[in-house]
Design a protein around this motif. Sequence first.
Motif, PDB file in Angstrom:
ATOM      1  N   ALA A 167     -50.661 -94.267  38.884  1.00  0.00           N
ATOM      2  CA  ALA A 167     -50.620 -94.106  40.348  1.00  0.00           C
ATOM      3  C   ALA A 167     -51.876 -93.432  40.886  1.00  0.00           C
ATOM      4  N   GLU A 168     -52.762 -92.971  39.989  1.00  0.00           N
ATOM      5  CA  GLU A 168     -53.967 -92.256  40.423  1.00  0.00           C
ATOM      6  C   GLU A 168     -54.991 -93.226  40.996  1.00  0.00           C
ATOM      7  N   GLN A 169     -55.458 -92.904  42.203  1.00  0.00           N
ATOM      8  CA  GLN A 169     -56.467 -93.743  42.838  1.00  0.00           C
ATOM      9  C   GLN A 169     -57.032 -93.028  44.048  1.00  0.00           C
ATOM     10  N   CYS A 170     -58.347 -92.992  44.156  1.00  0.00           N
ATOM     11  CA  CYS A 170     -59.047 -92.462  45.339  1.00  0.00           C
ATOM     12  C   CYS A 170     -58.531 -91.092  45.784  1.00  0.00           C
ATOM     13  N   GLY A 171     -58.321 -90.201  44.838  1.00  0.00           N
ATOM     14  CA  GLY A 171     -57.851 -88.864  45.188  1.00  0.00           C
ATOM     15  C   GLY A 171     -56.351 -88.745  45.366  1.00  0.00           C
ATOM     16  N   TRP A 172     -55.627 -89.847  45.190  1.00  0.00           N
ATOM     17  CA  TRP A 172     -54.164 -89.837  45.312  1.00  0.00           C
ATOM     18  C   TRP A 172     -53.545 -89.701  43.933  1.00  0.00           C
ATOM     19  N   LEU A 173     -52.439 -88.994  43.858  1.00  0.00           N
ATOM     20  CA  LEU A 173     -51.685 -88.874  42.620  1.00  0.00           C
ATOM     21  C   LEU A 173     -50.207 -88.801  42.950  1.00  0.00           C
ATOM     22  N   LYS A 174     -49.408 -88.973  41.914  1.00  0.00           N
ATOM     23  CA  LYS A 174     -47.947 -88.868  42.074  1.00  0.00           C
ATOM     24  C   LYS A 174     -47.465 -87.805  41.091  1.00  0.00           C
ATOM     25  N   ASP A 175     -46.594 -86.909  41.571  1.00  0.00           N
ATOM     26  CA  ASP A 175     -46.090 -85.845  40.698  1.00  0.00           C
ATOM     27  C   ASP A 175     -44.831 -86.287  39.956  1.00  0.00           C
ATOM     28  N   LYS A 176     -44.290 -85.407  39.135  1.00  0.00           N
ATOM     29  CA  LYS A 176     -43.136 -85.750  38.300  1.00  0.00           C
ATOM     30  C   LYS A 176     -41.858 -85.989  39.087  1.00  0.00           C
ATOM     31  N   TYR A 177     -41.851 -85.653  40.366  1.00  0.00           N
ATOM     32  CA  TYR A 177     -40.678 -85.906  41.214  1.00  0.00           C
ATOM     33  C   TYR A 177     -40.858 -87.162  42.079  1.00  0.00           C
ATOM     34  N   GLY A 178     -42.023 -87.809  41.947  1.00  0.00           N
ATOM     35  CA  GLY A 178     -42.297 -89.027  42.702  1.00  0.00           C
ATOM     36  C   GLY A 178     -43.008 -88.810  44.020  1.00  0.00           C
ATOM     37  N   LEU A 179     -43.334 -87.566  44.342  1.00  0.00           N
ATOM     38  CA  LEU A 179     -44.019 -87.256  45.598  1.00  0.00           C
ATOM     39  C   LEU A 179     -45.519 -87.512  45.446  1.00  0.00           C
TER      40      LEU A 179
END
Length: 169
Positions: free
Chosen positions: A111-123
């Motif tokens: 899910a990592e792209q252009c400074g975006w990420l997703k945490d373990k809770y889906g946020l």
Amino acid sequence: MQKIVPCLWFDKECEEAIKFYISIFNSAPHSAKNSKIVSIERYPEEPLDIPVKGMEGKILTTIFELNEQRFMALDGGPLFKFTEATSFYVECADQEEVDYFWERLSAVPEAEQCGWLKDKYGLSWQIVPTVMDEMLKDKDKKKIARVTEGFLKMKRFDIEALKRAYEGK
């Protein structure tokens, strides 16, 4: 008083999640250490006659703050999930801060792209150096194009690489 307060709907892991976020923000570089739980209201401990079972003792609603940004959160069952359509934008003073938040929050590498990420809770979170905003406000369109081309190839932002792109090096 904050007029608009985002509300986060968790399945049954609300308390774990907010404690996780508070610990990250309170330990961050340059942190004011002011992230906290303001209040918690829980479902009753006795079994409830509601469609979602197993909510006894879980969080009905909570108010918490991350760096003085107020949030509401709740355990509401598996009806709704987080999507990338909503994310939280974290402004970072330097690479140390970018790396700190990235290393602690990112849990879904694909899910990592252009400074975006997703945490373990889906946020979803955007971890962005403040210098990037300054670069993208430059009146020189060539500088903006180089920075944009550079960051579109990145997962985690690299401030030195962005500066080189900005300077045309």
